[in-house]
Design a protein around this motif. Structure first.
Motif, mmCIF file in Angstrom:
data_model
loop_
_atom_site.group_PDB
_atom_site.id
_atom_site.type_symbol
_atom_site.label_atom_id
_atom_site.label_comp_id
_atom_site.label_asym_id
_atom_site.label_seq_id
_atom_site.Cartn_x
_atom_site.Cartn_y
_atom_site.Cartn_z
ATOM 1 N N LYS A 1 29.652 -61.108 -34.315
ATOM 2 C CA LYS A 1 28.841 -61.042 -33.252
ATOM 3 C C LYS A 1 29.225 -60.815 -31.869
ATOM 4 O O LYS A 1 29.064 -60.117 -30.890
ATOM 5 C CB LYS A 1 27.487 -62.068 -33.377
ATOM 6 N N GLN A 2 30.125 -61.661 -31.775
ATOM 7 C CA GLN A 2 31.026 -61.628 -30.327
ATOM 8 C C GLN A 2 31.706 -60.337 -30.045
ATOM 9 O O GLN A 2 31.547 -59.937 -28.981
ATOM 10 C CB GLN A 2 32.096 -62.991 -30.406
ATOM 11 N N GLY A 3 32.166 -59.794 -31.025
ATOM 12 C CA GLY A 3 32.919 -58.485 -30.881
ATOM 13 C C GLY A 3 31.978 -57.268 -30.563
ATOM 14 O O GLY A 3 32.116 -56.595 -29.690
ATOM 15 N N ASP B 1 21.126 -65.668 -32.568
ATOM 16 C CA ASP B 1 22.685 -65.891 -32.217
ATOM 17 C C ASP B 1 23.079 -64.357 -31.819
ATOM 18 O O ASP B 1 23.964 -64.364 -30.798
ATOM 19 C CB ASP B 1 23.401 -66.069 -33.428
ATOM 20 N N LEU B 2 22.726 -63.063 -32.122
ATOM 21 C CA LEU B 2 22.928 -61.941 -31.892
ATOM 22 C C LEU B 2 22.565 -61.774 -30.315
ATOM 23 O O LEU B 2 23.389 -61.048 -29.249
ATOM 24 C CB LEU B 2 22.193 -60.844 -32.558
ATOM 25 N N PRO C 1 23.280 -48.052 -25.571
ATOM 26 C CA PRO C 1 22.485 -49.313 -26.086
ATOM 27 C C PRO C 1 22.929 -49.573 -27.535
ATOM 28 O O PRO C 1 23.289 -48.496 -28.317
ATOM 29 C CB PRO C 1 21.144 -48.636 -26.141
ATOM 30 N N ILE C 2 23.167 -50.824 -27.882
ATOM 31 C CA ILE C 2 23.632 -50.938 -29.235
ATOM 32 C C ILE C 2 22.428 -51.888 -29.861
ATOM 33 O O ILE C 2 21.633 -52.445 -29.357
ATOM 34 C CB ILE C 2 24.605 -52.254 -29.216
ATOM 35 N N ALA D 1 24.793 -59.237 -27.608
ATOM 36 C CA ALA D 1 25.305 -58.077 -28.373
ATOM 37 C C ALA D 1 24.332 -56.812 -28.581
ATOM 38 O O ALA D 1 25.087 -55.870 -28.992
ATOM 39 C CB ALA D 1 25.615 -58.824 -29.802
ATOM 40 N N ILE D 2 22.916 -57.195 -28.397
ATOM 41 C CA ILE D 2 22.259 -55.909 -28.744
ATOM 42 C C ILE D 2 21.222 -55.688 -27.760
ATOM 43 O O ILE D 2 20.771 -56.466 -26.811
ATOM 44 C CB ILE D 2 21.355 -56.276 -30.344
ATOM 45 N N ASP D 3 20.725 -54.624 -27.818
ATOM 46 C CA ASP D 3 19.685 -53.897 -26.881
ATOM 47 C C ASP D 3 18.237 -53.644 -27.990
ATOM 48 O O ASP D 3 17.254 -53.554 -27.202
ATOM 49 C CB ASP D 3 20.116 -52.652 -26.278
#
Ligand SMILES: [Mg+2]
Length: 389
Positions: free
Chosen positions: A247-249, A275-276, A260-261, A281-283
């Motif tokens: 997740k950190q990566g 946690d994400l 956008p991820i 980490a995400i859009d």
């Protein structure tokens, strides 16, 4: 209304050779699913899907055993309409009375993984049942649809650099205004993936939404290299660049690009999605109702998406039952604006049920029929159910 039986079936159906495709999961020659059936004392049945794999191929024997040997005894005789209570009962096991008394979870060890997949199938079947009992679609039970219809995007795009444009244009010709293609280790090198995406964008022009899915196969440097290579391709999102365990990566990749991820299809419960989001980490959030913990947990994820102003795009690659579970959740959420529509060889979407599932002119209409709105084809189940010894 009390639950009288809970069954699970591992269905495995061969995919005709002309409809097979190779992806980061290899060449898929069969489509597998676990069908969960919850029956009430009056004979009414609800159906759900529980997944052993995010792709369409997987061994489902453990989920069948979990449903029938572990969860069924805890559900027989219980009131099927109390979905929230039953979810907590499965998740907290012998300590569910503490969970309900203290207002926080006391989970069993199987708080992730196949136990949650099994719970997903049961939970979805309970929502299907409740809709049928009240003669309303699941989306009505969730507060009603936010919109009358929603665009679907065509999910496919496995062709090589010379044919990817033509393949995706074929989807556009069916009426889709958004298309998703596969990239990642299936291409051997990042350069080949970049070249395929560039060819796709050139063939599609700029008005079609284009997404790329790496199925969690890149390293951090590879994902960054890919993003740099396609930065000018106007990707609507880049999906699962890395393993869900990094997740950190994934957050590092997101910080390094303007693309956008998207991620979430491999996550269990809203705690994983939290946690994400926490590490930024995400859009785009992509819960799969057959993995995350059923419709109940997918709804909780939809609320997270709404609160954090992220886009919700449920993972809808699976059977008709997980597809309609995702569709009902998406229509109930203000955060969802687009639905995944599988263009791969998918007998579980088209032959498992009697209704014809389609995206007319690339659009999906808000659900109207009771429950998930599907009628199981029992002949299909009898033909493709696997024997488990
Ligand atoms: Mg995906």
């Amino acid at each position: 209304m009390k639950i009288s039986n809970v069954e699970a079936y591992w269905l495995r159906c061969p995919i005709p050779k002309e409809k097979q495709h190779a992806s980061d999961y290899g060449l898929l020659t069969d489509f597998d699913m676990t069908l969960v059936v919850v029956t009430l004392e009056n004979g009414l049945q609800g159906f759900g899907e529980a997944k052993a794999a995010v792709g369409s191929s997987g061994v489902c024997a453990s989920i069948v055993s979990c449903v029938e040997n572990e969860l069924k005894p805890a559900l027989i005789g219980k009131d099927a309409s109390q979905i929230n209570k039953l979810w907590e009962h499965v998740y907290n096991g012998t300590r569910d009375h503490y969970a309900l008394k203290r207002g926080r979870k006391f989970p069993i060890l199987g708080r992730r993984g196949l136990t949650i997949s099994a719970l997903s199938g049961i939970d979805t079947a309970l929502w299907d049942l409740k809709g049928k009992m009240l003669e309303v679609p699941v989306v009505a039970l969730l507060g009603g649809a936010c919109r009358d219809q929603m665009p679907a995007y065509a999910s496919g795009g496995w062709a090589d650099v010379d044919r990817i444009g033509e393949q995706l244009q074929g989807y556009v010709a069916k009426g889709f205004t958004g298309v998703k293609m596969r990239v990642g280790v299936m291409d051997e090198t990042v350069e080949k993936s970049v070249a395929r995406v560039k060819a796709a964008r050139e063939a599609l022009g700029n008005d079609i939404k284009l997404m790329a899915d790496a199925h969690g196969t890149y390293s951090v440097p590879e994902a960054r290299q890919f993003c740099r290579g396609v930065e000018d391709c106007n990707l609507y999102w880049f999906e699962e660049p890395l393993s869900p365990d990094n997740k950190q990566g994934t957050a590092e990749v997101r910080a390094a690009t303007s693309i956008p991820i998207a991620a979430g299809e491999s996550e269990y419960t809203s705690f994983d999605v939290r946690d994400l989001i926490a590490v930024r980490a995400i859009d785009v959030v992509q819960p799969d109702a057959a993995i995350i913990g059923g419709i109940s947990e997918a709804v909780r994820v939809s609320h997270l998406a709404s609160v954090y102003q992220l886009e919700l795009a449920p993972h809808c690659w699976g059977s008709a039952f997980s597809f309609m579970a995702g569709v009902n959740v998406a229509f109930a959420s203000q955060a969802a604006t687009i639905i995944e529509f599988s263009l791969g060889g998918n007998p579980m979407m088209y032959e498992l049920v009697q209704e014809k599932i389609e995206a007319k002119e690339g659009m999906i209409a808000a659900p109207q029929r009771p429950g998930l709105g599907l009628t199981l084809n029992w002949d299909f189940v009898k033909e493709y159910a696997q024997k488990i010894s």
